[in-house]
Design a protein around this motif. Structure first.
Motif, PDB file in Angstrom:
ATOM      1  N   UNK A 122       2.883 -11.545  -4.488  1.00 48.26           N
ATOM      2  CA  UNK A 122       1.905 -12.574  -4.885  1.00 48.26           C
ATOM      3  C   UNK A 122       0.540 -12.042  -5.475  1.00 48.26           C
ATOM      4  N   UNK A 123       0.290 -10.917  -4.588  1.00 46.01           N
ATOM      5  CA  UNK A 123      -0.913 -10.094  -5.356  1.00 46.01           C
ATOM      6  C   UNK A 123      -0.888  -8.843  -4.787  1.00 46.01           C
ATOM      7  N   UNK A 124      -1.343  -7.814  -5.606  1.00 43.65           N
ATOM      8  CA  UNK A 124      -1.449  -6.457  -5.345  1.00 43.65           C
ATOM      9  C   UNK A 124      -2.919  -5.939  -4.844  1.00 43.65           C
ATOM     10  N   UNK A 125      -3.067  -5.260  -3.808  1.00 45.46           N
ATOM     11  CA  UNK A 125      -4.416  -4.953  -3.328  1.00 45.46           C
ATOM     12  C   UNK A 125      -4.332  -3.442  -3.345  1.00 45.46           C
ATOM     13  N   UNK A 126      -5.492  -2.643  -3.640  1.00 46.02           N
ATOM     14  CA  UNK A 126      -5.656  -1.333  -3.631  1.00 46.02           C
ATOM     15  C   UNK A 126      -6.839  -1.351  -2.399  1.00 46.02           C
ATOM     16  N   UNK A 127      -6.147  -0.608  -1.490  1.00 46.10           N
ATOM     17  CA  UNK A 127      -7.319  -0.631  -0.229  1.00 46.10           C
ATOM     18  C   UNK A 127      -7.440   0.718   0.187  1.00 46.10           C
ATOM     19  N   UNK A 128      -8.715   0.944   0.375  1.00 50.70           N
ATOM     20  CA  UNK A 128      -9.249   2.382   0.374  1.00 50.70           C
ATOM     21  C   UNK A 128      -9.136   2.969   2.050  1.00 50.70           C
ATOM     22  N   UNK A 129      -9.251   4.129   2.265  1.00 50.47           N
ATOM     23  CA  UNK A 129      -9.107   4.665   3.446  1.00 50.47           C
ATOM     24  C   UNK A 129      -9.993   4.107   4.280  1.00 50.47           C
ATOM     25  N   UNK A 130      -9.639   3.714   5.595  1.00 55.72           N
ATOM     26  CA  UNK A 130     -10.821   3.060   6.426  1.00 55.72           C
ATOM     27  C   UNK A 130     -10.777   1.451   6.382  1.00 55.72           C
TER      28      UNK A 130
ATOM     29  N   UNK B 279       1.411 -16.053   4.881  1.00 57.39           N
ATOM     30  CA  UNK B 279       1.573 -14.756   4.111  1.00 57.39           C
ATOM     31  C   UNK B 279       1.765 -13.583   5.008  1.00 57.39           C
ATOM     32  N   UNK B 280       2.323 -12.382   4.312  1.00 55.85           N
ATOM     33  CA  UNK B 280       2.463 -11.383   5.179  1.00 55.85           C
ATOM     34  C   UNK B 280       2.269  -9.964   4.028  1.00 55.85           C
ATOM     35  N   UNK B 281       1.796  -8.932   4.685  1.00 56.29           N
ATOM     36  CA  UNK B 281       1.629  -7.773   3.757  1.00 56.29           C
ATOM     37  C   UNK B 281       2.590  -6.930   3.849  1.00 56.29           C
ATOM     38  N   UNK B 282       2.908  -6.085   2.663  1.00 58.05           N
ATOM     39  CA  UNK B 282       3.903  -4.956   2.639  1.00 58.05           C
ATOM     40  C   UNK B 282       2.984  -3.871   2.028  1.00 58.05           C
ATOM     41  N   UNK B 283       3.286  -2.759   2.680  1.00 59.13           N
ATOM     42  CA  UNK B 283       2.839  -1.548   2.229  1.00 59.13           C
ATOM     43  C   UNK B 283       3.611  -1.182   0.992  1.00 59.13           C
ATOM     44  N   UNK B 284       3.255  -1.011  -0.346  1.00 56.94           N
ATOM     45  CA  UNK B 284       4.096  -0.557  -1.475  1.00 56.94           C
ATOM     46  C   UNK B 284       3.427   0.591  -2.177  1.00 56.94           C
TER      47      UNK B 284
ATOM     48  N   UNK C  50      -4.309   3.058   0.153  1.00 56.78           N
ATOM     49  CA  UNK C  50      -2.814   2.491   0.123  1.00 56.78           C
ATOM     50  C   UNK C  50      -2.769   1.541  -0.897  1.00 56.78           C
ATOM     51  N   UNK C  51      -1.730   1.060  -1.159  1.00 54.34           N
ATOM     52  CA  UNK C  51      -1.659  -0.146  -2.108  1.00 54.34           C
ATOM     53  C   UNK C  51      -0.524  -1.133  -1.136  1.00 54.34           C
ATOM     54  N   UNK C  52      -1.201  -2.438  -0.997  1.00 54.45           N
ATOM     55  CA  UNK C  52      -0.769  -3.543  -0.278  1.00 54.45           C
ATOM     56  C   UNK C  52      -0.189  -4.602  -1.227  1.00 54.45           C
ATOM     57  N   UNK C  53       1.108  -5.166  -0.917  1.00 51.72           N
ATOM     58  CA  UNK C  53       1.497  -6.368  -1.788  1.00 51.72           C
ATOM     59  C   UNK C  53       1.535  -7.651  -0.630  1.00 51.72           C
ATOM     60  N   UNK C  54       0.983  -8.574  -1.117  1.00 47.44           N
ATOM     61  CA  UNK C  54       1.126  -9.911  -0.437  1.00 47.44           C
ATOM     62  C   UNK C  54       2.029 -10.663  -0.829  1.00 47.44           C
ATOM     63  N   UNK C  55       2.878 -11.311   0.308  1.00 45.91           N
ATOM     64  CA  UNK C  55       4.053 -12.077   0.116  1.00 45.91           C
ATOM     65  C   UNK C  55       3.938 -13.366   0.622  1.00 45.91           C
ATOM     66  N   UNK C  56       4.278 -14.616  -0.145  1.00 45.51           N
ATOM     67  CA  UNK C  56       4.056 -15.897   0.270  1.00 45.51           C
ATOM     68  C   UNK C  56       5.120 -16.310   1.358  1.00 45.51           C
ATOM     69  N   UNK C  57       5.173 -15.936   2.475  1.00 43.26           N
ATOM     70  CA  UNK C  57       5.992 -16.551   3.497  1.00 43.26           C
ATOM     71  C   UNK C  57       5.430 -15.947   4.857  1.00 43.26           C
ATOM     72  N   UNK C  58       5.540 -16.808   5.949  1.00 42.75           N
ATOM     73  CA  UNK C  58       5.025 -16.462   7.143  1.00 42.75           C
ATOM     74  C   UNK C  58       5.722 -17.166   8.359  1.00 42.75           C
ATOM     75  N   UNK C  59       5.125 -17.259   9.522  1.00 43.04           N
ATOM     76  CA  UNK C  59       5.749 -17.804  10.519  1.00 43.04           C
ATOM     77  C   UNK C  59       6.056 -19.200  10.609  1.00 43.04           C
TER      78      UNK C  59
ATOM     79  N   UNK D 157      13.081   0.437   0.293  1.00 44.54           N
ATOM     80  CA  UNK D 157      12.595  -0.291   1.377  1.00 44.54           C
ATOM     81  C   UNK D 157      11.063  -0.106   1.667  1.00 44.54           C
ATOM     82  N   UNK D 158      10.390  -0.971   1.896  1.00 47.96           N
ATOM     83  CA  UNK D 158       8.865  -0.706   2.418  1.00 47.96           C
ATOM     84  C   UNK D 158       8.653  -1.636   3.739  1.00 47.96           C
ATOM     85  N   UNK D 159       7.600  -1.110   4.206  1.00 46.36           N
ATOM     86  CA  UNK D 159       7.355  -1.907   5.655  1.00 46.36           C
ATOM     87  C   UNK D 159       6.338  -2.940   5.599  1.00 46.36           C
ATOM     88  N   UNK D 160       6.682  -3.799   6.287  1.00 48.66           N
ATOM     89  CA  UNK D 160       5.423  -4.978   6.618  1.00 48.66           C
ATOM     90  C   UNK D 160       4.637  -4.278   7.393  1.00 48.66           C
TER      91      UNK D 160
END
Ligand code: PLP
Length: 397
Positions: free
Chosen positions: A273-281, A335-340, A296-305, A324-327
């Motif tokens: 749903x969104x891609x985030x570029x996250x800096x070290x730290x 929402x959940x986040x995956x490292x892509x 790192x790059x993070x993808x946000x996915x519209x699903x959750x508990x 395969x990528x890890x949550x």
């Protein structure tokens, strides 16, 4: 469907599973489809397809579930596996719902009722689960004799539910013997349906001679309930111990692997749903619970508990474009986040359960069973039925 998060149900696979099971285990007359729990999360509307492929009786847990089935199909016999309060007997009669006699007092109350239509009943025998069912032989005999002469209550079936899997398991044999002992004085020729086995029992064991029905649950949905064969030291030791036990207690033989090909029908998909570029730290998610060790790059996915993704899912894999990528970070309500990586694009499809990330693997990660994982995906997530590669139904709740 306004959010691109859905469960896909492969109707072809479901139908093939039923047909394969029926072809292989072809010496039964009654093939119950167990469709409780919204058909193990697949959506109750699958029943039409199950019936077309050979299911000739359905089993559910509650009157609510039975009535949902009746809305979809007017004719299929429905067995309610759990007791229904006698206050609602008329609803059962009006809707041709078969009830279970699980208890002597319940039976006594039942025969006091003014039943003016034919009521179908199955006697539930407790062979060792100690949950529900009759376990006094005198009571069983009394009910049997009385019902044979009752014009309005038709004793259509007798059954039990086995507490254990039966894989190199002495208690399984004991339960089978107990069931046979408890119904010894009953003339089974006078009862049309005798059923004991759920999936693991009919997949792994030779046919139990007195039974002419099986209850298909997890196998129909495409899963072999046998534990996966492993070759590590612990598993080898377990096998040796089982062999000794089998010999010592003369335990009946088991197959330990489904002899029938079974294909899962349940997949869970969402999207980036969104891609985030996250800096070290920098942090990701609630409580700043995840800290980036590098850019790192993070993808946000519209699903959750709130959709049934266990909070324990943190760290498990999802599949995007066959990789395969890890949550990471906390599992949120929606929402959940995956490292892509940079190959992943906005709106790419994310497989949370399906090809490359099986329900079995997800369940193992979460410390639960495939049964619970399927049932746990909530009605916030629409079910999309696919047949012959075409969408044939979108079920929203
Ligand atoms: C009485 C009864 N029979 C059959 C089943 C189906 O079991 P399985 O999914 O292991 O085939 C269930 C499921 O819980 C059940 O409660």
């Amino acid at each position: 469907m306004y959010r691109n998060t859905y469960v896909e149900i492969n109707i072809n696979n479901l139908q093939e599973n039923v047909k394969n099971i029926k072809n292989y285990f072809n010496n039964y007359e009654y093939y119950f489809g167990v469709v409780k729990g919204n058909a193990y999360g697949h959506d109750i509307h699958i029943i039409d397809y199950l019936i077309k492929s050979g299911i000739n009786y359905l089993a559910i847990s509650s009157l609510e579930e039975a009535l949902k089935v009746r809305k979809i199909n007017k004719d299929i016999p429905i067995l309610c596996l759990e007791p229904i309060d006698l206050e609602y007997l008329n609803i059962c009669l009006e809707n041709n719902i078969t009830i279970v006699i699980h208890d002597y007092e319940y039976y006594k109350e039942l025969i006091k009722k003014n039943i003016d239509k034919n009521l179908k009943v199955h006697l539930k025998i407790d062979s060792g689960m100690n949950r529900i069912g009759l376990k006094d032989k005198n009571h069983i005999n009394e009910i049997y004799k009385e019902l044979l002469n009752n014009d309005n209550i038709f004793l259509e079936g007798i059954f039990t539910h086995l507490a254990t899997t039966g894989i190199s398991d002495k208690y399984w044999d004991e339960q089978v013997s107990k069931f046979k002992y408890l119904i010894k004085d009953i003339d089974l020729n006078k009862i049309p349906i005798v059923h004991m086995a759920r999936s693991i029992a009919f997949l792994d064991h030779p046919k139990i001679d007195i039974c002419n029905g099986i209850r298909m649950g997890i196998a129909m949905y495409g899963y072999d309930p046998n534990p996966i064969e492993r070759n590590d030291f612990k598993s080898k030791l377990k096998k040796i111990k089982a062999k000794i036990r089998i010999k010592k207690y003369n335990i009946s033989p088991t197959v330990n692997k489904s002899p029938v090909e079974l294909k899962p029908a349940f997949s869970l998909y969402s999207e980036i749903m969104q891609i985030k570029y996250v800096k070290k730290g920098e942090f990701v998610g609630y409580g700043a619970g995840y800290i980036a060790q590098e850019d790192i790059i993070i993808g946000t996915i519209p699903i959750g508990y709130d959709d049934g993704i266990f909070r324990k899912s943190k760290g498990r894999a999802v599949v995007i474009n066959n990789k395969r990528y890890n949550l990471i970070g906390d599992i949120g309500m929606g929402m959940i986040s995956v490292k892509i990586d940079d190959t992943v694009k906005l709106h790419d499809k994310v497989t949370l359960i399906g090809d490359g990330i099986s329900l079995r693997e997800v369940s193992a990660h979460n410390g639960t069973t495939i049964y619970e994982s399927m049932c746990n995906i909530k009605n916030t997530v629409p079910r999309v039925f696919i047949k012959d590669n075409k969408t044939i139904k979108i079920q929203e709740y």
